[in-house]
Design a protein around this motif. Structure first.
Motif, PDB file in Angstrom:
ATOM      1  N   ASP A   1      31.504  46.430 -44.644  1.00 52.68           N
ATOM      2  CA  ASP A   1      30.757  46.348 -43.485  1.00 52.68           C
ATOM      3  C   ASP A   1      29.894  45.076 -43.144  1.00 52.68           C
ATOM      4  O   ASP A   1      29.264  44.913 -43.960  1.00 52.68           O
ATOM      5  N   VAL A   2      30.202  44.246 -42.312  1.00 52.61           N
ATOM      6  CA  VAL A   2      29.575  43.242 -41.858  1.00 52.61           C
ATOM      7  C   VAL A   2      28.544  43.522 -40.626  1.00 52.61           C
ATOM      8  O   VAL A   2      29.050  43.771 -39.580  1.00 52.61           O
ATOM      9  N   MET A   3      27.099  43.837 -40.940  1.00 52.99           N
ATOM     10  CA  MET A   3      26.109  44.121 -39.927  1.00 52.99           C
ATOM     11  C   MET A   3      25.935  42.614 -39.727  1.00 52.99           C
ATOM     12  O   MET A   3      25.302  41.957 -40.206  1.00 52.99           O
ATOM     13  N   LEU A   4      25.429  42.819 -38.112  1.00 58.12           N
ATOM     14  CA  LEU A   4      24.950  41.614 -37.371  1.00 58.12           C
ATOM     15  C   LEU A   4      23.889  42.011 -36.528  1.00 58.12           C
ATOM     16  O   LEU A   4      24.040  42.284 -35.261  1.00 58.12           O
ATOM     17  N   PRO A   5      22.641  42.083 -36.990  1.00 52.99           N
ATOM     18  CA  PRO A   5      21.630  42.602 -36.047  1.00 52.99           C
ATOM     19  C   PRO A   5      21.180  41.201 -35.411  1.00 52.99           C
ATOM     20  O   PRO A   5      20.946  39.928 -35.861  1.00 52.99           O
ATOM     21  N   TYR A   6      21.154  41.496 -34.011  1.00 52.09           N
ATOM     22  CA  TYR A   6      20.997  40.080 -33.231  1.00 52.09           C
ATOM     23  C   TYR A   6      19.936  40.023 -32.435  1.00 52.09           C
ATOM     24  O   TYR A   6      19.581  41.034 -31.487  1.00 52.09           O
ATOM     25  N   TYR A   7      19.268  38.916 -32.280  1.00 53.29           N
ATOM     26  CA  TYR A   7      18.280  38.616 -31.198  1.00 53.29           C
ATOM     27  C   TYR A   7      18.071  37.020 -31.303  1.00 53.29           C
ATOM     28  O   TYR A   7      17.552  36.648 -32.329  1.00 53.29           O
ATOM     29  N   GLY A   8      18.511  36.162 -30.404  1.00 46.11           N
ATOM     30  CA  GLY A   8      18.205  34.837 -30.454  1.00 46.11           C
ATOM     31  C   GLY A   8      19.364  33.897 -29.930  1.00 46.11           C
ATOM     32  O   GLY A   8      19.990  34.541 -28.845  1.00 46.11           O
ATOM     33  N   ASP A   9      19.548  32.664 -30.258  1.00 40.39           N
ATOM     34  CA  ASP A   9      20.216  31.862 -29.419  1.00 40.39           C
ATOM     35  C   ASP A   9      21.814  32.508 -29.534  1.00 40.39           C
ATOM     36  O   ASP A   9      22.387  32.873 -30.439  1.00 40.39           O
ATOM     37  N   VAL A  10      22.425  32.372 -28.234  1.00 38.18           N
ATOM     38  CA  VAL A  10      23.570  32.868 -28.030  1.00 38.18           C
ATOM     39  C   VAL A  10      24.738  32.052 -28.574  1.00 38.18           C
ATOM     40  O   VAL A  10      25.557  32.539 -29.229  1.00 38.18           O
ATOM     41  N   ALA A  11      24.704  30.675 -28.707  1.00 35.19           N
ATOM     42  CA  ALA A  11      25.675  29.766 -29.009  1.00 35.19           C
ATOM     43  C   ALA A  11      25.858  30.085 -30.419  1.00 35.19           C
ATOM     44  O   ALA A  11      26.815  30.011 -31.217  1.00 35.19           O
ATOM     45  N   MET A  12      24.668  30.085 -31.041  1.00 35.54           N
ATOM     46  CA  MET A  12      24.732  30.344 -32.819  1.00 35.54           C
ATOM     47  C   MET A  12      25.237  31.607 -33.230  1.00 35.54           C
ATOM     48  O   MET A  12      26.069  31.581 -34.089  1.00 35.54           O
ATOM     49  N   MET A  13      24.759  32.821 -32.255  1.00 34.04           N
ATOM     50  CA  MET A  13      25.509  34.090 -32.507  1.00 34.04           C
ATOM     51  C   MET A  13      27.026  33.991 -32.457  1.00 34.04           C
ATOM     52  O   MET A  13      27.887  34.555 -33.245  1.00 34.04           O
ATOM     53  N   LYS A  14      27.450  33.411 -31.242  1.00 31.27           N
ATOM     54  CA  LYS A  14      28.763  33.319 -31.064  1.00 31.27           C
ATOM     55  C   LYS A  14      29.698  32.610 -32.255  1.00 31.27           C
ATOM     56  O   LYS A  14      30.678  33.201 -32.705  1.00 31.27           O
ATOM     57  N   ALA A  15      28.958  31.524 -32.855  1.00 33.40           N
ATOM     58  CA  ALA A  15      29.663  30.868 -34.032  1.00 33.40           C
ATOM     59  C   ALA A  15      29.442  31.749 -35.107  1.00 33.40           C
ATOM     60  O   ALA A  15      30.278  31.767 -36.096  1.00 33.40           O
ATOM     61  N   ALA A  16      28.497  32.301 -35.554  1.00 33.39           N
ATOM     62  CA  ALA A  16      28.594  33.275 -36.668  1.00 33.39           C
ATOM     63  C   ALA A  16      29.670  34.503 -36.523  1.00 33.39           C
ATOM     64  O   ALA A  16      30.170  34.802 -37.371  1.00 33.39           O
ATOM     65  N   VAL A  17      29.642  35.030 -35.149  1.00 41.81           N
ATOM     66  CA  VAL A  17      30.892  35.871 -35.101  1.00 41.81           C
ATOM     67  C   VAL A  17      32.228  35.222 -35.314  1.00 41.81           C
ATOM     68  O   VAL A  17      32.967  35.799 -36.123  1.00 41.81           O
ATOM     69  N   ASP A  18      32.356  34.056 -34.640  1.00 42.38           N
ATOM     70  CA  ASP A  18      33.459  33.327 -35.010  1.00 42.38           C
ATOM     71  C   ASP A  18      33.912  33.283 -36.532  1.00 42.38           C
ATOM     72  O   ASP A  18      35.077  33.633 -37.061  1.00 42.38           O
ATOM     73  N   SER A  19      32.929  32.988 -37.231  1.00 44.22           N
ATOM     74  CA  SER A  19      33.042  32.816 -38.772  1.00 44.22           C
ATOM     75  C   SER A  19      33.363  33.958 -39.439  1.00 44.22           C
ATOM     76  O   SER A  19      34.082  34.107 -40.463  1.00 44.22           O
ATOM     77  N   VAL A  20      33.050  34.999 -39.034  1.00 41.79           N
ATOM     78  CA  VAL A  20      33.289  36.382 -39.551  1.00 41.79           C
ATOM     79  C   VAL A  20      34.952  36.670 -39.281  1.00 41.79           C
ATOM     80  O   VAL A  20      35.693  37.019 -40.108  1.00 41.79           O
ATOM     81  N   LEU A  21      35.308  36.518 -37.899  1.00 38.21           N
ATOM     82  CA  LEU A  21      36.703  36.874 -37.610  1.00 38.21           C
ATOM     83  C   LEU A  21      37.678  35.598 -37.929  1.00 38.21           C
ATOM     84  O   LEU A  21      39.109  36.134 -38.165  1.00 38.21           O
TER      85      LEU A  21
END
Length: 298
Positions: free
Chosen positions: A4-24
């Motif tokens: 399980d990769v849990m991603l609690p999110y609140y903050g910079d949108v571009a950085m969040m998308k980069a984090a998601v892409d790195s998981v995928l």
């Protein structure tokens, strides 16, 4: 093994998308990504998250009914765990493609509850760098692990090492799910909740695997919430309360060396001293008094 990769999110949108892409982009495709949005105000997010979940069945998205704050959102993530292993990733950090395959290797020992892999530190622009605090972390980690590239640590030795100076990188750590659910995050902490969790697991007999393989990029913001809390003294008040708890807990276990290290909390005192010039430059006199008190108070 599914993680399980849990991603609690609140903050910079571009950085969040980069984090998601790195998981995928992981080489190990056996994961479940769960994004828990703590009501970040951005109108573009619903369409983005809808597209993610439609395109990949391994991705789930939840939006909290009200803002829970960091600690509350971490605990919300724990309630959504479905598999035997879990990582609670920062929404601005980056998994290198070998992250999941690396931490899975750490769990081949059934006694291991915590896996800390190798980490690179990046700044807000994505450049790798190593500020003083992270050089200290490297030193403390090497002292704990010794000459071995990978090592299993347990008991008073690792408790003493971590309480002397926390060299863990929480968003990069993988956990055995039953251990993290059993202990959860202490509600009273916002800065040291990750160290408190690791310490609770260690005191309960859990073992930590430390891997040398670099597979994660931890983002160090110069003006993060934790650094602001440090400048005005709040971070150190919280740390002192935690250290006092550890002294009592370690003494009950008969871990006298760890208790002495908790009482001394040397790296925390030194950290407070290193921030004094910045506090003076910002004329934060109340914060300066709190830093000085933390640095010298028995």
């Amino acid at each position: 093994m599914t993680i399980d990769v849990m991603l609690p999110y609140y903050g910079d949108v571009a950085m969040m998308k980069a984090a998601v892409d790195s998981v995928l982009s992981q080489t190990d495709r056996d994961f479940r990504l769960t994004i828990v949005d703590d009501r970040y105000p951005d109108e573009s997010l619903p369409a983005y998250f809808a597209g993610l979940t439609a395109d990949d069945s391994r991705v789930r998205y939840f939006r909290n009914e009200q803002n829970l704050g960091a600690n509350g959102n971490y605990r919300k993530c724990l309630s959504l765990i479905e598999h035997e292993y879990v990582v609670i990733m920062g929404a601005d950090d980056i998994m290198l493609p070998n992250y999941l395959e690396t931490v899975c290797r750490g769990f081949t020992d059934p006694a291991v509850s915590i896996v800390q892999p190798g980490v690179e530190v990046i700044d807000e622009n994505g450049s790798v760098y190593r500020p003083l605090g992270d050089k200290v972390k490297d030193y403390l980690r090497r002292r704990a692990v010794g000459d071995s590239s990978d090592a299993v640590l347990a008991g008073e030795a690792v408790a003493k090492s971590l309480i002397t100076g926390d060299w863990l990188y929480f968003p990069s750590v993988a956990w055995r799910s039953d251990a993290i659910r059993k202990h959860s995050f202490r509600e009273q902490y916002d800065v040291v909740q990750d160290l408190a969790l690791a310490m609770d697991i260690v005191m309960d007999g859990g073992r930590m695997m430390v891997l040398n393989t670099v597979c994660f990029r931890y983002r160090r913001h110069r003006e993060s919430d934790s650094s602001v809390r440090a400048l005005d003294g709040r971070r150190f008040a919280e740390e002192r309360a935690f250290f006092d708890e550890c002294v009592r807990d370690f003494q009950q276990l008969g871990w006298q060396k760890a208790a002495r290290a908790a009482r001394l909390h040397a790296s925390s005192r030194l950290h407070a001293l290193t921030l004094a010039p910045k506090v003076i430059d910002k004329r934060m006199w109340s914060g300066l008094q709190k830093l000085a008190t933390h640095a010298v108070k028995p």
